[in-house]
Write an enzyme that holds these catalytic residues in place. Structure first.
Site, PDB file in Angstrom:
ATOM      1  N   SER A  89       0.818  -1.159  -0.012  1.00 40.28           N
ATOM      2  CA  SER A  89       0.147   0.120   0.031  1.00 40.28           C
ATOM      3  C   SER A  89       0.818   1.258   0.012  1.00 40.28           C
ATOM      4  CB  SER A  89      -1.141   0.091   1.178  1.00 40.28           C
ATOM      5  OG  SER A  89      -2.120  -0.963   0.945  1.00 40.28           O
ATOM      6  N   LYS A  92      -0.134   3.830  -2.660  1.00 42.83           N
ATOM      7  CA  LYS A  92      -0.998   4.833  -2.626  1.00 42.83           C
ATOM      8  C   LYS A  92      -0.539   6.090  -2.673  1.00 42.83           C
ATOM      9  CE  LYS A  92      -4.633   1.917  -0.334  1.00 42.83           C
ATOM     10  NZ  LYS A  92      -3.969   0.610  -0.394  1.00 42.83           N
ATOM     11  N   SER A 322      -5.894   3.566   4.411  1.00 45.68           N
ATOM     12  CA  SER A 322      -5.169   2.598   3.560  1.00 45.68           C
ATOM     13  C   SER A 322      -6.637   1.908   2.633  1.00 45.68           C
ATOM     14  CB  SER A 322      -4.406   1.454   4.071  1.00 45.68           C
ATOM     15  OG  SER A 322      -3.529   0.923   3.182  1.00 45.68           O
ATOM     16  N   LYS A 433       2.823   6.312   5.567  1.00 43.91           N
ATOM     17  CA  LYS A 433       1.825   5.405   4.855  1.00 43.91           C
ATOM     18  C   LYS A 433       2.337   4.083   4.924  1.00 43.91           C
ATOM     19  CE  LYS A 433      -1.551   3.621   2.795  1.00 43.91           C
ATOM     20  NZ  LYS A 433      -1.286   2.911   3.569  1.00 43.91           N
TER      21      LYS A 433
END
Length: 488
Positions: A89, A92, A322, A433
Site C-alpha cells: 500500500s 497509494k 489505506s 503510509k
C-alpha cells in the site's frame, strides 16, 4: 494491506457521512506520552540500523531503506535503495500525490440523474468511492420534491469507467474480500457487504444474517459450520466460488461466543446499486416499473445530483485508512485529464497520467513499475529512492504539500499508525503510509525530529517468512532511532 476493520464497515453501511468522519480525524488528538529520552548522533545511525536488520531472524529477508534530510540531498542511511521492492500500500502515495497535483484539493466526484423523457431516468456514476445509502436517500428526496411519483424505467449507466472492474493481477483471496472490491462507475457502500455468523443451539449450523437482507437472495450458500459447546475454540472461514455466486461457510463457534463478522465484495456492483436504489425510491414514495443497465451515455437534462466530499478528504480516507477502493477510483479519475476515447481502459489512461505526473514531481521513471493504484498487485515495484523522491517533491509544492501530509497516518494518533510508536520518541511526530501483504511490510513518510531536522524515509521489507508483527516491530525500531537523532 491487511483486512479492514469490519466494524468500521458496519458504520459505513449505516451511512455515516464521510465529512463527519474527517472532522473527527482532523480534530486535535492528544499526542501519546513519550517515555524514551535516549538520543543518538547521525554518525551512529548506520551501525544502529545495521544491528537491527542483521539479526539472525532476518537472514533471509530483503531490506530496502533510504533516510534523507527532507530539505537537502544528504543521505543519512541507505540499504539497497536503488533496488526494486514490492511496495504493497505504499503505492497509494504515488496515486494520491498525482491525484492532488492533477485534480486539486477541491475536486469532487458527481453522481447525476438525467431525465430522458417518458418517465425514463438515467443515473450516471463517475466513480465516487464515498457514495453510500445516505446519498441514495438524497437523490430520492430530490426526485420526490420535483413531483416524481413513478419511474417507468430506471437506467443505471456504468459507462464512465471503461475496462475491467478488477485488476487481472490481483490474487483471488483478495478480490473476494471487501478490501479487493470491484471498482465501478456506480459505487455503493464501497461495493462491499457484511455477513454475520451467529451461534445457535449446540450441534446446529451457524445462523447466517446479512446486514443488507436482500443479499440472502443473491447467493447460493453452502453452510458447513457448527455451533459447539461453550469455551471451545472458534474459527470461521468464508470463501466465494471462483465461477459463480456460491458462498461456502465452514468452521465453528462456541454457543456463548460473539458473532463472527465478515466483509465481502459484492458479486455484481451495478445490480447491487440499482436494486438498493429502487428500494430507496420505494421507501420515499416513488414506484419503479422497470430497471436496466446501460452503457449508452447521453447528455440529457440533469434533474438530481450529489457530489463527493472534496479530494482533500478523499485522500485522508485513502491514506490514513489505506482504502484500496478509494485509491483505484482516484486512479481512474485521473483519466479526465485526457480526451475520452471509445473502449479505452480508464485505468490504463490513469496510469499514463500518473507516470507523467510523477516525472513532474521529480520521481525518476526507472524507479518504479506501477500496474494499479492501490498496491494490491504484486506486480507493482518501486525503489526506496523513488518513494523518497516523491515525498521530497511533494514537500516543495505548497499548498499541496500541506494537504498531502494531512492525508497520512500519524504515529500513535490516527489511521494505520494509531497503535504504533506508543510511548516512544517517535509518538506523534511521524506522518507516514504503511504497507502490508504476506511476506511484505513497508513504511514511508516524514519524521519531524525535535532535536535535529525533518527527515524523509522509506523502509520496505520483502521475502520475509517472519510474522508481520515481527517485521513491523523491527521497522518501528528503525524509525524510533530516527526520532532520537540530535545534532552532534
Amino acid at each position: 494491506m491487511s483486512k479492514k476493520n469490519y466494524f468500521s464497515l458496519i458504520l459505513l453501511f449505516i451511512s455515516i457521512n464521510i465529512s463527519s468522519i474527517q472532522k473527527i480525524a482532523q480534530a486535535q488528538t492528544p499526542v501519546p506520552q513519550v517515555t524514551t529520552t535516549k538520543q543518538i548522533c547521525p554518525a551512529q545511525l548506520p551501525l544502529a540500523i545495521n544491528t537491527i536488520i542483521n539479526r539472525p531472524q532476518f537472514s533471509r529477508v530483503r531490506w530496502g531503506i533510504l533516510v534523507k534530510k527532507l530539505s537537502s540531498a544528504e543521505t543519512l542511511y541507505s540499504q539497497d535503495a536503488n533496488k526494486y521492492f514490492i511496495p504493497a500500500s505504499n503505492m497509494k502515495l504515488f496515486t494520491t500525490a498525482a491525484a492532488l497535483q492533477q485534480l486539486g484539493a477541491d475536486f469532487r466526484i458527481r453522481t447525476s440523474i438525467y431525465d430522458e423523457g417518458n418517465g425514463v431516468l438515467r443515473v450516471v456514476g463517475r466513480g465516487d468511492p464515498s457514495f453510500k445509502n445516505a446519498q441514495l436517500t438524497i437523490l430520492s428526496k430530490q426526485l420526490y420534491q420535483q413531483g416524481i411519483r413513478q419511474i417507468n424505467q430506471l437506467i443505471a449507466d456504468d459507462s464512465y469507467f471503461q475496462g475491467k472492474v478488477v485488476n487481472s493481477s490481483w490474487q483471488w483471496e483478495d478480490i473476494q474480500a471487501d478490501y479487493g472490491a470491484p471498482v465501478s462507475s456506480l459505487i455503493l457502500n464501497e461495493n462491499a457487504t457484511i455477513l454475520n455468523l451467529l451461534p445457535q443451539t449446540i450441534g446446529q449450523p451457524l445462523k447466517i444474517k446479512w446486514t443488507e437482507p436482500t443479499e440472502a437472495y443473491r447467493w447460493n450458500l453452502e453452510n458447513n459450520s457448527l455451533t459447539t459447546q461453550a469455551n471451545e475454540p472458534g474459527f470461521v472461514e468464508v470463501n466465494r466460488d471462483l465461477k459463480g455466486q456460491i458462498l461456502r461457510v465452514k468452521g465453528q463457534l462456541p454457543v456463548d461466543s460473539q458473532p463472527d463478522i465478515t466483509a465481502l465484495a459484492v458479486f455484481d456492483p451495478i445490480a447491487n446499486f440499482i436494486r438498493q436504489f429502487r428500494q430507496n425510491l420505494t421507501h420515499e414514495g416513488i414506484t419503479v416499473k422497470e430497471t436496466m443497465n446501460s452503457h449508452l451515455s447521453r447528455n440529457d437534462q440533469e434533474i438530481a445530483a450529489v457530489e463527493s466530499p472534496p479530494l482533500s478528504e478523499l485522500l485522508i480516507e485513502t491514506n490514513v485508512n489505506s482504502n484500496n477502493l478509494y485509491a483505484e477510483a482516484l486512479l481512474r479519475s485521473l483519466a479526465i485529464k485526457k480526451p475520452k476515447e471509445k473502449n479505452q481502459n480508464t485505468a490504463d489512461v490513469g496510469l499514463q497520467i500518473l507516470r507523467e505526473t510523477l516525472t513532474q514531481i521529480g520521481v525518476e521513471p526507472e524507479g518504479y513499475v506501477i500496474v494499479d493504484g492501490s498496491g494490491l498487485s504484486r506486480k507493482n515495484l518501486t525503489t526506496p529512492v523513488a518513494l523518497v523522491q516523491l515525498l521530497q517533491g511533494m514537500s516543495k509544492s505548497p499548498p499541496q504539500s500541506e494537504t498531502f501530509r494531512a492525508s497520512l497516518a500519524i504515529s500513535g494518533v490516527k489511521g494505520t499508525l494509531k497503535n504504533r510508536f506508543l510511548n516512544t520518541a517517535a509518538a506523534g511526530i511521524v506522518q507516514g503510509k504503511t504497507g502490508s501483504m504476506t511476506g511484505i511490510s513497508a513504511l514511508s513518510g516524514y519524521v519531524n525530529v525535535p532535536n535535529y531536522e525533518p527527515l524523509v524515509f522509506s523502509i520496505m521489507v520483502n521475502q520475509s517468512e517472519q510474522p508481520g508483527k515481527v517485521m513491523r516491530t523491527a521497522i518501528d525500531e528503525i524509525v524510533v532511532l530516527l526520532a532520537q537523532l540530535k545534532r552532534c
